[in-house]
Design a protein around this motif. Structure first.
Motif, PDB file in Angstrom:
ATOM      1  N   LEU A   3     -15.079  25.222  43.741  1.00 24.03           N
ATOM      2  CA  LEU A   3     -15.158  25.149  41.609  1.00 24.03           C
ATOM      3  C   LEU A   3     -14.090  26.016  41.532  1.00 24.03           C
ATOM      4  O   LEU A   3     -13.500  25.924  40.181  1.00 24.03           O
ATOM      5  CB  LEU A   3     -16.601  25.440  41.375  1.00 24.03           C
ATOM      6  CG  LEU A   3     -17.637  24.659  40.757  1.00 24.03           C
ATOM      7  CD1 LEU A   3     -18.465  24.985  40.547  1.00 24.03           C
ATOM      8  CD2 LEU A   3     -17.046  23.921  40.174  1.00 24.03           C
ATOM      9  N   CYS A   4     -14.051  27.578  41.681  1.00 24.52           N
ATOM     10  CA  CYS A   4     -12.863  28.488  41.339  1.00 24.52           C
ATOM     11  C   CYS A   4     -11.678  27.395  41.626  1.00 24.52           C
ATOM     12  O   CYS A   4     -10.891  28.105  40.539  1.00 24.52           O
ATOM     13  CB  CYS A   4     -13.573  29.695  42.523  1.00 24.52           C
ATOM     14  SG  CYS A   4     -14.938  30.734  41.722  1.00 24.52           S
ATOM     15  N   LEU A  38     -20.056  26.494  37.631  1.00 21.26           N
ATOM     16  CA  LEU A  38     -19.815  27.506  37.936  1.00 21.26           C
ATOM     17  C   LEU A  38     -20.727  28.696  37.780  1.00 21.26           C
ATOM     18  O   LEU A  38     -21.409  29.399  38.210  1.00 21.26           O
ATOM     19  CB  LEU A  38     -18.187  28.497  38.054  1.00 21.26           C
ATOM     20  CG  LEU A  38     -18.606  28.964  38.738  1.00 21.26           C
ATOM     21  CD1 LEU A  38     -18.112  28.822  40.064  1.00 21.26           C
ATOM     22  CD2 LEU A  38     -16.897  29.820  38.679  1.00 21.26           C
ATOM     23  N   GLN A  39     -21.425  29.013  36.482  1.00 21.19           N
ATOM     24  CA  GLN A  39     -21.530  29.926  36.396  1.00 21.19           C
ATOM     25  C   GLN A  39     -23.015  29.776  36.202  1.00 21.19           C
ATOM     26  O   GLN A  39     -24.814  30.297  36.339  1.00 21.19           O
ATOM     27  CB  GLN A  39     -21.677  30.534  33.956  1.00 21.19           C
ATOM     28  CG  GLN A  39     -22.609  30.793  33.919  1.00 21.19           C
ATOM     29  CD  GLN A  39     -22.465  32.336  34.293  1.00 21.19           C
ATOM     30  OE1 GLN A  39     -21.511  32.539  34.317  1.00 21.19           O
ATOM     31  NE2 GLN A  39     -23.012  32.899  34.462  1.00 21.19           N
ATOM     32  N   GLU A  40     -23.617  28.338  35.870  1.00 17.23           N
ATOM     33  CA  GLU A  40     -25.161  27.281  36.712  1.00 17.23           C
ATOM     34  C   GLU A  40     -25.183  28.101  38.081  1.00 17.23           C
ATOM     35  O   GLU A  40     -26.113  28.286  38.517  1.00 17.23           O
ATOM     36  CB  GLU A  40     -25.128  25.880  36.487  1.00 17.23           C
ATOM     37  CG  GLU A  40     -26.453  25.794  36.676  1.00 17.23           C
ATOM     38  CD  GLU A  40     -26.692  24.039  36.612  1.00 17.23           C
ATOM     39  OE1 GLU A  40     -27.834  24.119  36.308  1.00 17.23           O
ATOM     40  OE2 GLU A  40     -25.842  23.368  36.907  1.00 17.23           O
ATOM     41  N   LEU A  41     -24.068  27.774  39.365  1.00 15.14           N
ATOM     42  CA  LEU A  41     -24.649  28.441  40.932  1.00 15.14           C
ATOM     43  C   LEU A  41     -24.893  29.666  40.694  1.00 15.14           C
ATOM     44  O   LEU A  41     -24.968  29.623  41.746  1.00 15.14           O
ATOM     45  CB  LEU A  41     -24.009  27.784  40.965  1.00 15.14           C
ATOM     46  CG  LEU A  41     -23.463  26.448  41.262  1.00 15.14           C
ATOM     47  CD1 LEU A  41     -21.766  25.750  42.375  1.00 15.14           C
ATOM     48  CD2 LEU A  41     -24.535  25.954  42.156  1.00 15.14           C
ATOM     49  N   GLU A  46     -33.121  26.702  38.267  1.00 17.15           N
ATOM     50  CA  GLU A  46     -34.379  25.098  39.270  1.00 17.15           C
ATOM     51  C   GLU A  46     -35.593  25.303  38.732  1.00 17.15           C
ATOM     52  O   GLU A  46     -36.527  24.700  38.964  1.00 17.15           O
ATOM     53  CB  GLU A  46     -33.589  24.252  39.887  1.00 17.15           C
ATOM     54  CG  GLU A  46     -32.191  23.518  39.660  1.00 17.15           C
ATOM     55  CD  GLU A  46     -32.295  22.643  38.603  1.00 17.15           C
ATOM     56  OE1 GLU A  46     -33.729  21.930  38.103  1.00 17.15           O
ATOM     57  OE2 GLU A  46     -31.755  22.409  37.995  1.00 17.15           O
ATOM     58  N   ALA A  47     -35.689  26.594  39.459  1.00 16.72           N
ATOM     59  CA  ALA A  47     -36.368  27.009  39.756  1.00 16.72           C
ATOM     60  C   ALA A  47     -37.493  27.979  38.904  1.00 16.72           C
ATOM     61  O   ALA A  47     -38.652  28.493  38.984  1.00 16.72           O
ATOM     62  CB  ALA A  47     -36.449  28.803  41.184  1.00 16.72           C
ATOM     63  N   LEU A  81     -26.315  19.132  29.573  1.00 18.13           N
ATOM     64  CA  LEU A  81     -25.998  18.257  30.515  1.00 18.13           C
ATOM     65  C   LEU A  81     -26.412  19.751  31.908  1.00 18.13           C
ATOM     66  O   LEU A  81     -26.902  19.037  32.660  1.00 18.13           O
ATOM     67  CB  LEU A  81     -25.106  17.786  30.304  1.00 18.13           C
ATOM     68  CG  LEU A  81     -24.526  17.078  31.553  1.00 18.13           C
ATOM     69  CD1 LEU A  81     -26.406  15.790  32.191  1.00 18.13           C
ATOM     70  CD2 LEU A  81     -23.400  16.310  31.733  1.00 18.13           C
ATOM     71  N   ILE A  82     -26.042  20.883  31.779  1.00 15.09           N
ATOM     72  CA  ILE A  82     -25.907  21.573  32.869  1.00 15.09           C
ATOM     73  C   ILE A  82     -26.246  22.946  32.457  1.00 15.09           C
ATOM     74  O   ILE A  82     -26.468  23.834  33.440  1.00 15.09           O
ATOM     75  CB  ILE A  82     -24.654  21.676  33.489  1.00 15.09           C
ATOM     76  CG1 ILE A  82     -23.116  22.716  32.506  1.00 15.09           C
ATOM     77  CG2 ILE A  82     -23.972  20.662  33.665  1.00 15.09           C
ATOM     78  CD1 ILE A  82     -22.145  22.447  32.492  1.00 15.09           C
ATOM     79  N   GLN A  83     -26.970  23.587  31.798  1.00  6.79           N
ATOM     80  CA  GLN A  83     -27.780  24.607  31.629  1.00  6.79           C
ATOM     81  C   GLN A  83     -28.945  24.364  31.065  1.00  6.79           C
ATOM     82  O   GLN A  83     -29.294  23.165  30.579  1.00  6.79           O
ATOM     83  CB  GLN A  83     -27.102  25.014  30.356  1.00  6.79           C
ATOM     84  CG  GLN A  83     -25.983  25.539  30.219  1.00  6.79           C
ATOM     85  CD  GLN A  83     -25.290  26.185  29.231  1.00  6.79           C
ATOM     86  OE1 GLN A  83     -25.180  26.033  28.131  1.00  6.79           O
ATOM     87  NE2 GLN A  83     -24.412  27.651  29.346  1.00  6.79           N
TER      88      GLN A  83
END
Length: 220
Positions: A3-4, A38-41, A46-47, A81-83
């Protein structure tokens, strides 16, 4: 790591392409998605539990992935969508999952449940020094500059730019003109939620209103 690398390649491509071209605009959108992913990872959500209780807010984790909202805490867009993001079931306060520990405003619905009453003083007067030159909601230090300190027409208190978004609301006792006036975010939600609460006894507060407002005469 991938991703980077993709982010760096995307940034380089944006500089090479002609300004304001469709290709450049598409790459800028894609760069935003890559950075958010990238921030999400780095901070996975999810937990996280489906419900969280903070300052009497009952936060529920949203399932929608296509809605783009604004975080009421950090004033930054929530990319559903991703947050991961939460909404209070009582006052509809919404924020990123990472902003939950930073929430400083109590739930307006809970506040109304404890004490449902309006501020009936016409244009109450108070200065910034009455709350130690800090935002009346988040306690952030603010100055008297117009761009920094915004006065709410309902409470007459001062708020920072994060807690004052030029919202409009109709409030009682403000000359009884029933016209929308600029208020802080917390005042707006308080007034919106108070609409369904029968707490005003107009006959006691201002009986002369029945001589001037035809609708009140019909109701009476």
């Amino acid at each position: 790591q991938q991703l980077c690398q993709a982010i760096e390649e995307c940034k380089q491509a944006i500089w090479v392409l002609p300004k304001h071209s469709e290709w450049q605009k598409d790459l800028v959108v894609w760069l935003i998605h890559l950075r958010l992913k990238l921030q999400e990872l780095k901070d996975p959500g999810e937990a996280e539990p489906n419900t969280r209780v903070v300052l009497e807010h009952c936060f529920y984790k949203e399932k929608s992935k296509s809605v783009k909202q604004m975080c009421d805490k950090c004033s930054i867009i929530i990319w559903g969508l991703i947050q991961t993001w939460y909404t209070c079931t009582g006052c509809y306060y919404q924020c990123h999952s990472k902003c939950l520990p930073l929430v400083s405003k109590a739930c307006m619905q809970a506040k109304i449940s404890h004490q449902a009453e309006y501020q009936l003083s016409i244009c109450p007067k108070s200065g910034l020094d009455s709350h130690d030159c800090c935002c009346a909601e988040c306690c952030t230090p603010i100055s008297l500059l117009p761009s920094k300190a915004q006065q709410c027409n309902y409470t007459s208190l001062y708020y920072c730019s994060s807690c004052y978004w030029n919202n409009l609301a109709i409030m009682p006792a403000h000359n009884w003109d029933f016209e929308p006036h600029k208020v802080s975010c917390c005042s707006m939600w308080y007034l919106v939620l108070m609409v369904s609460w029968p707490v005003l006894k107009l006959q006691e507060i201002n009986p002369l209103l029945f001589n001037y407002v035809e609708e009140l005469v019909e109701i009476q």
